[in-house]
Design an enzyme around this catalytic site. Sequence first.
Site, mmCIF file in Angstrom:
data_model
loop_
_atom_site.group_PDB
_atom_site.id
_atom_site.type_symbol
_atom_site.label_atom_id
_atom_site.label_comp_id
_atom_site.label_asym_id
_atom_site.label_seq_id
_atom_site.Cartn_x
_atom_site.Cartn_y
_atom_site.Cartn_z
ATOM 1 N N HIS A 132 -7.828 46.571 59.468
ATOM 2 C CA HIS A 132 -7.287 47.562 60.383
ATOM 3 C C HIS A 132 -8.666 48.702 58.964
ATOM 4 O O HIS A 132 -7.971 48.797 57.858
ATOM 5 C CB HIS A 132 -6.164 47.881 60.471
ATOM 6 N N ASN A 163 -7.007 43.535 51.778
ATOM 7 C CA ASN A 163 -6.640 43.821 52.661
ATOM 8 C C ASN A 163 -5.054 43.923 52.608
ATOM 9 O O ASN A 163 -4.510 44.599 53.471
ATOM 10 C CB ASN A 163 -7.218 42.962 53.782
ATOM 11 N N ASP A 262 -14.468 64.022 44.712
ATOM 12 C CA ASP A 262 -15.870 64.259 44.671
ATOM 13 C C ASP A 262 -16.518 62.845 44.432
ATOM 14 O O ASP A 262 -17.825 62.809 44.801
ATOM 15 C CB ASP A 262 -16.063 65.012 43.024
ATOM 16 N N GLU A 265 -17.553 61.677 48.259
ATOM 17 C CA GLU A 265 -18.260 61.756 48.718
ATOM 18 C C GLU A 265 -19.905 61.542 48.219
ATOM 19 O O GLU A 265 -21.063 61.831 48.679
ATOM 20 C CB GLU A 265 -18.247 63.398 47.595
ATOM 21 N N ASP A 271 -19.631 65.195 53.594
ATOM 22 C CA ASP A 271 -18.413 65.722 52.611
ATOM 23 C C ASP A 271 -16.916 65.837 53.283
ATOM 24 O O ASP A 271 -16.546 66.122 54.406
ATOM 25 C CB ASP A 271 -19.434 67.313 53.553
ATOM 26 N N GLN A 281 -11.637 72.905 48.200
ATOM 27 C CA GLN A 281 -12.016 71.795 47.783
ATOM 28 C C GLN A 281 -12.473 71.587 46.155
ATOM 29 O O GLN A 281 -12.112 70.315 46.133
ATOM 30 C CB GLN A 281 -13.429 71.764 48.578
ATOM 31 N N GLU A 285 -11.122 68.308 44.906
ATOM 32 C CA GLU A 285 -11.763 66.807 45.132
ATOM 33 C C GLU A 285 -12.488 66.807 43.412
ATOM 34 O O GLU A 285 -12.511 65.470 43.339
ATOM 35 C CB GLU A 285 -13.412 67.232 45.920
HETATM 36 MN MN MN Z 1 -5.063 45.766 56.818
HETATM 37 MN MN MN Z 2 -15.740 67.781 50.623
#
Ligand code: MN
Ligand code: MN
Length: 294
Positions: A132, A163, A262, A265, A271, A281, A285
């Site tokens: 999930h 997981n 960052d 990203e 973003d 940010q 970030e």
């Molecule tokens: Mn899971």
């Molecule tokens: Mn950002």
Amino acid sequence: MKYVFFRISSLALFAALATACSKEELTTPASPTTAGVSQDASRDSNLALGNPSGAVTDADNSPNNYLMTKTQYTLSYSRDKGKPNWVSWHLGNAWLGSTSRQNNFAADATLPSGWYRAGSTSYSGSGFDRGHVCPSADRTSSTADNSATFLMTNMMPQASTNNQRTWAGLETYGRTLVDEGYEVYIIAGSYGRGGTGANGFATTISSGRITVPSNCWKVMVVLPEGSDDASRVTAATRVIAVDMPNTNAIGTAWGSYRTSVDAIESATGYDILSAVPNTVQETIESRVDNGPTS
Ligand code: MN
Ligand code: MN
């Protein structure tokens, strides 16, 4: 016990409101204040902090960055990878109740016609879990809400140690934060190609139709419960970002996989938190969380 009563009563009220109203943000009427728990539990927009990849609902022109909006979460889907790029959701008291895990994994019938649809058995024998992205336990206020998390568009092929232990540990911590009076915005996904599950290394499963990612990432923005959430994110807001290798060799402590937004990203080209002012940010970030992990 007061706390439990609050949660159940506000959820029942909310369920009635939700069917009668299509507003994106619904706030329950004032409830009795209990120690440590806000009286303002609400379901807020799952995409309040931004659309990280500019996903759009355009099957012809954007099949690999295809926006899917559900009541319970919002995601960007990749047709060619057969999995989500990212999923974004809001976690707070109004989403939590007593519904048990439904385990009704199912193809997502809302995918455009003609696209491959992963089904409940598409991961069978692959050595990877149906992992999930938005966890079952984050959507327990109704059977419909919990069932939505079992749609295969919310799954990624995930090494079981990742997981079931490392990733699950952070999921649990998110709900601990809610119990402490916070609401949390969560954006999570996967990138790269190739992971190591129970049968060893693989780049794809289901005859090449589903990509096995090399990394699973998550960003959690932690706010005291309240309203107008995007505007309340400041340079002081706690942001937890993790990037975990998709392998059974992963360590068990999620805290050791913390990184900056960052860095995620850079790895993904997205973003993240784009609805937050740029100056904020920049600060939140670049920071790596070192707060509590349980
Ligand atoms: Mn899971
Ligand atoms: Mn950002």
